[in-house]
Design a protein around this motif. Structure first.
Motif, PDB file in Angstrom:
ATOM      1  N   ASN A  31      41.315  41.239  41.153  1.00 24.90           N
ATOM      2  CA  ASN A  31      41.737  41.843  39.893  1.00 24.90           C
ATOM      3  C   ASN A  31      42.527  43.112  40.178  1.00 24.90           C
ATOM      4  O   ASN A  31      41.968  44.169  40.434  1.00 24.90           O
ATOM      5  N   SER A  75      44.613  44.430  38.010  1.00 24.73           N
ATOM      6  CA  SER A  75      45.172  44.809  36.718  1.00 24.73           C
ATOM      7  C   SER A  75      45.389  46.324  36.674  1.00 24.73           C
ATOM      8  O   SER A  75      44.542  47.090  37.153  1.00 24.73           O
ATOM      9  N   SER A  77      40.519  33.330  40.702  1.00 30.45           N
ATOM     10  CA  SER A  77      41.027  34.130  39.593  1.00 30.45           C
ATOM     11  C   SER A  77      41.925  35.241  40.125  1.00 30.45           C
ATOM     12  O   SER A  77      41.563  35.940  41.083  1.00 30.45           O
ATOM     13  N   ASP A 107      44.193  38.410  38.582  1.00 32.23           N
ATOM     14  CA  ASP A 107      44.608  39.211  37.428  1.00 32.23           C
ATOM     15  C   ASP A 107      45.599  40.275  37.884  1.00 32.23           C
ATOM     16  O   ASP A 107      45.227  41.205  38.605  1.00 32.23           O
ATOM     17  N   TYR A 145      42.539  30.832  36.872  1.00 31.08           N
ATOM     18  CA  TYR A 145      42.905  31.906  35.948  1.00 31.08           C
ATOM     19  C   TYR A 145      44.008  32.737  36.571  1.00 31.08           C
ATOM     20  O   TYR A 145      43.861  33.245  37.692  1.00 31.08           O
TER      21      TYR A 145
HETATM   22  C1  LIG Z   1      40.196  43.093  35.412  1.00 36.13           C
HETATM   23  O1  LIG Z   1      39.808  44.437  35.213  1.00 36.13           O
HETATM   24  C2  LIG Z   1      40.119  44.938  33.897  1.00 36.13           C
HETATM   25  C3  LIG Z   1      39.731  46.402  33.819  1.00 36.13           C
HETATM   26  O2  LIG Z   1      39.316  46.892  35.016  1.00 36.13           O
HETATM   27  C4  LIG Z   1      39.348  44.149  32.882  1.00 36.13           C
HETATM   28  O3  LIG Z   1      39.666  44.612  31.597  1.00 36.13           O
HETATM   29  C5  LIG Z   1      39.716  42.689  33.014  1.00 36.13           C
HETATM   30  O4  LIG Z   1      38.940  41.906  32.131  1.00 36.13           O
HETATM   31  C6  LIG Z   1      39.484  42.196  34.431  1.00 36.13           C
HETATM   32  N1  LIG Z   1      39.991  40.834  34.548  1.00 36.13           N
HETATM   33  C7  LIG Z   1      39.201  39.794  34.828  1.00 36.13           C
HETATM   34  C8  LIG Z   1      39.841  38.483  34.976  1.00 36.13           C
HETATM   35  O5  LIG Z   1      37.998  39.935  34.948  1.00 36.13           O
END
Ligand SMILES: *[C@@H]1O[C@H](CO)[C@@H](O)[C@H](O)[C@H]1NC(C)=O
Ligand SMILES: *[C@@H]1O[C@H](CO)[C@@H](O)[C@H](O)[C@H]1NC(C)=O
Ligand SMILES: *[C@@H]1O[C@H](CO)[C@@H](O)[C@H](O)[C@H]1NC(C)=O
Ligand SMILES: *[C@@H]1O[C@H](CO)[C@@H](O)[C@H](O)[C@H]1NC(C)=O
Ligand SMILES: *[C@@H]1O[C@H](CO)[C@@H](O)[C@H](O)[C@H]1NC(C)=O
Length: 802
Positions: free
Chosen positions: A430, A432, A452, A454, A476
């Motif tokens: 992740n 993000s 997954s 992100d 994902y």
């Molecule tokens: C990745 O991290 C962000 C915030 O840290 C969160 O909002 C998001 O849901 C996460 N994505 C996944 C796929 O868990």
């Protein structure tokens, strides 16, 4: 078009440069990687090793770690005798685990790794921290640092990848730090007890019978193992000049270790070694080195049993008792008796003479290690390489250090791992809003277990690489919030999306509508891309030109999707290491893990600070009982007998005010003597420069000077003794001329300057007039000094020349 081509050529060239520095072995010609942590200069020479002119080069740690801050010990602890290596350190206020990486090692080879920690109140908290050290993912030791004394710890382990990591782990008892870190490649036949599932952690390493050599290390020990003298008042010491014990390939023991031994004073007394273990489940390996060093008449017998906590040890392994006489000492291989001991918390090894033995038991050296199971399994190496390329490409600033997945309590933030056939794989990533910019590199496609991904909220641009089709387990994918990225999935992922096995989140719902809308932006992006690349190229050239040593981690962002995968990704010397033992028990025991490491003034040779100690006038007064026992007077002044606190007899040479020997000669003698280290040169134990008082403290030579001995009316020397004295004096001189760097010319060799020990061992004395002779420089003083008729032959030779 042509400008693009040129740019591409330039990039390939730069990438080539980076690769070539990354692939070269980091090992120096001696097989070491020595790191002086926190050093801002590129490197520093450590002369602590001694007198042969060989020294170790310590590099700054910058190319081995990208976290932590450089610090210096407090001025108060910067004593003149402390080696410069320990003035700087690297401290790790953030992150629970911070790791150094040794690259370009050889998988399957054995390495000795040593960390040294000197707190020196660098943070003004007056609170030496306690923290853990790991070799890769396996617990190695708990560092209990001390303000004034260095803590050191060693491990011998097999590299199971081409890199090894040393990690400092914050355990909530202060900020971890490190002063120096060393790695040495060992021969494959060394330490046969070590294999890919077992490693050895140092507990103690003692050289016995060597109180005049408080520390043996590099260059005498080619692996810079530190052999401390074992101080015992009750044991008798002896040594020999002859070569005993042939070279042993298993432990590559320095010959000096063989040549000294300790024994008990009678056959009645056993020689014992004891230590306290941490827990009954800890397994120890004890290596006893035993080789006869005395000439034993055939009527005598040295024979003893060896027991460990009352269990007969040697006799149970080999038919005993242990009889040294059966071996011819010139051909006897070094005997290292290995014993694995477990099940207790306190151990006593006892060497007890048998009833028929006429001589007491003898021991030359001991090595004690804790045997560790290497239990941790590191993350899949493909995942490790890929995630590190991603980390350095996007300069991910999440404190990622060490193995990505293991041990689980240190799994990197923003990723999750799952075991596949017992090997950790990265399954969730992740990133993000992690500030990623530039194109999406195909390396993401190498995290083949990814479920997954992100990447939302970044500033990624360009197309989605077809390489992502390798992510067959992906369910994902989120690229929302990246305004300049194509939303066109590569064919494989498109198919997964169609059959409903992939959830794809992107800004604009319909990828087919995208293609038309994005035509103009793509051109724009290309132009911006070229400009950005140009700037980057200039920046990289600047960085490369400004740096003497290119950083191995420089990573050039891939120009665009069509250039294929960056060559760097193929040759990247992995960033992340692996290694042994995950059982978290700690070494708190017999471990003589503290040592004073110091350097003397001037000549830069390092010795423990109890050697070449500095005395005050009142110290000398106490030692000599107010200068009661004068044993001679020379041009220099008077010599007195004294006794140190530990019972060692010494000769204290006081410089008289009328002495013809000036301050210069005095300093020359101190400097020369701290530089030389040989059995046939008198050992300087310390000196005094207290106001007017200048004095030298030597080992005491019971039989006085050779001149007195020859003129003595007592028992005359036998021819054999005379020959031996001549031979030994010659060895001392040979050492000065051949082994010292630069060579020393004594300039006053005469019977009055040859001293005899209790057993008539000859040692050369009085270095006040000696001169360092540098064959590269054109001048040696031709003035005749010293006693006419007693000049070194070498000096005369040079006098003729000039
Ligand atoms: C990745 O991290 C962000 C915030 O840290 C969160 O909002 C998001 O849901 C996460 N994505 C996944 C796929 O868990
Ligand atoms: C540091 O070492 C000295 C000398 O061995 C000892 O007296 C002192 O207690 C140690 N300090 C700590 C904090 O361990
Ligand atoms: C390592 O040595 C131990 C003890 O000799 C042995 O039991 C073990 O199987 C060895 N492991 C490997 C991987 O060779
Ligand atoms: C290593 O692991 C084996 C098997 O789990 C165990 O029998 C042995 O006691 C362990 N050795 C050490 C030193 O922990
Ligand atoms: C990615 O995988 C390809 C094919 O397996 C390989 O050639 C390449 O070296 C890998 N790249 C990285 C960064 O591991």
């Amino acid at each position: 078009m042509s400008s693009r081509k040129m740019l591409h050529g330039c990039l390939v060239l730069l990438v080539g440069l980076v690769i070539s520095t990354g692939v070269d072995s980091q090992l120096d010609p001696l097989g070491f990687i020595n790191i002086d942590c926190g050093l801002s200069n590129p490197s520093i020479i450590d002369n602590s090793g001694g007198d042969s002119g060989e020294s170790l080069q310590f590099l700054s740690d910058e190319q081995f770690i990208d976290t932590g801050v450089n610090k210096q010990i407090s001025n108060q602890y910067d004593q003149p005798k402390l080696s410069d290596l320990y003035l700087t350190l690297r401290s790790f206020p953030s992150g629970s685990r911070n790791c150094y990486t040794f690259r370009s090692l050889t998988e399957g080879f054995k390495y000795l790794v040593k960390g040294v920690f000197l707190y020196g109140n660098y943070d003004n908290l007056n609170s030496p921290p306690i923290f853990d050290i790991y070799l890769g993912i396996n617990y190695w030791d708990t560092v209990k640092s001390n303000t004034t004394i260095s803590y050191y710890t060693e491990i011998i382990a097999i590299a199971t990848t081409d890199y090894m990591q040393v990690c400092l782990v914050n355990t909530g008892q202060g900020t971890p730090f490190i002063s120096t870190l060393q790695l040495k490649q060992l021969g494959t036949s060394m330490y046969p007890n070590v294999n890919s599932s077992l490693s050895l952690v140092h507990v103690a390493r003692y050289n016995l019978g060597a109180s005049s050599y408080p520390l043996i290390r590099f260059p005498d020990d080619r692996h810079d193992r530190w052999w401390l003298n074992y101080n015992s008042r009750t044991l008798t010491e002896d040594s020999t000049n002859s070569a005993v014990g042939s070279s042993d390939t298993e432990f590559d023991t320095p010959p000096y270790i063989f040549q000294t031994a300790a024994m008990t004073s009678s056959t009645k007394e056993p020689l014992t070694i004891s230590w306290t273990g941490n827990s009954p489940s800890t397994l120890y390996l004890i290596l006893l080195h035993i080789v006869e060093i005395q000439n034993i008449p055939s009527t005598d017998l040295r024979e003893f049993d060896i027991t460990c906590n009352q269990d007969t040890w040697y006799t149970s392994v080999n038919p005993g008792p242990f009889n040294l006489q059966i071996d011819d000492k010139t051909t006897l291989p070094a005997k290292w008796l290995p014993l694995a001991a477990t099940g207790d918390t306190s151990y006593t090894i006892s060497l007890q003479a048998t009833a028929s033995s006429t001589l007491p038991p003898l021991l030359n050296a001991i090595q004690l290690y804790e045997i560790r199971n290497v239990t941790g399994v590191p993350t899949d190496s493909g995942d490790v390489t890929a995630i590190n390329v991603i980390k350095s490409n996007y300069k991910v600033n999440k404190g990622w250090s060490g193995d990505p997945c293991a041990p689980t309590k240190f799994t990197w933030t923003s990723l999750q791992c799952t075991l596949y056939s017992n090997i950790p794989r990265i399954t969730h990533l992740n990133l993000s809003s992690a500030g990623l910019t530039g194109s999406l590199i195909s390396t993401f496609g190498n995290l083949t277990a990814l479920v997954s991904l992100d990447l939302s909220g970044n500033d990624l641009s360009g197309a989605l690489p077809t390489y992502l089709d390798q992510l067959v387990a992906l369910t994902y994918l989120d690229i929302t919030g990246n305004k300049r990225i194509s939303t066109m999935l590569p064919p494989g992922l498109q198919k997964k999306q169609q059959d409903g096995t992939l959830t794809f989140k992107s800004e604009l719902g319909d990828p087919t509508q995208q293609t038309k809308k994005r035509k103009i932006p793509v051109v724009l992006i290309a132009v911006i891309g070229v400009v950005v690349l140009l700037l980057l190229t200039v920046a990289i050239i600047l960085v490369l030109c400004l740096r003497k040593q290119p950083d191995n981690q420089i990573n050039i962002p891939k120009p665009n999707e069509n250039t294929g995968s960056s060559p760097l990704t193929n040759n990247y010397a992995g960033n992340y290491a692996y290694s042994p033992a995950a059982n978290i028990s700690h070494v708190e025991n017999a471990g003589q893990n503290y040592a004073n490491i110091s350097k003397p003034n001037g000549s830069g040779e390092g010795i423990l600070n109890f050697e070449n100690r500095q005395f005050t006038y009142s110290d000398l007064e106490r030692i000599t009982n107010s200068f009661q026992n004068n044993i001679g007077t020379g041009g220099y002044g008077s010599v007195y007998v004294g006794v140190l606190e530990n019972g060692t007899q010494v000769a204290v040479k006081m410089r008289s005010h009328s002495s013809s020997q000036g301050v210069k000669e005095f300093l020359a003698e101190v400097q020369n003597l701290t530089r030389v280290h040989h059995k046939n040169l008198v050992t300087l134990l310390g000196y005094s420069m207290d106001g007017d008082c200048m004095a030298l403290v030597y080992e005491y030579m019971q039989e006085g000077t050779l001149q007195d001995k020859l003129r003595d009316n007592g028992k005359p020397l036998t021819w054999k003794e005379r020959l031996q004295i001549v031979y030994e004096s010659a060895q001392g001189l040979e050492y000065l001329h051949k082994a010292c760097s630069p060579p020393l010319i004594h300039r006053d060799v005469k019977t009055n300057n040859i001293l005899l020990s209790a057993n008539l061992e000859a040692k050369i004395d009085d270095f006040g007039l000696s001169r360092a002779f540098n064959s590269a420089s054109s001048h040696v003083s031709t003035a005749v000094v010293g006693t006419p008729g007693y000049l070194d032959p070498e000096l005369r030779h040079f006098s003729y020349l000039f």
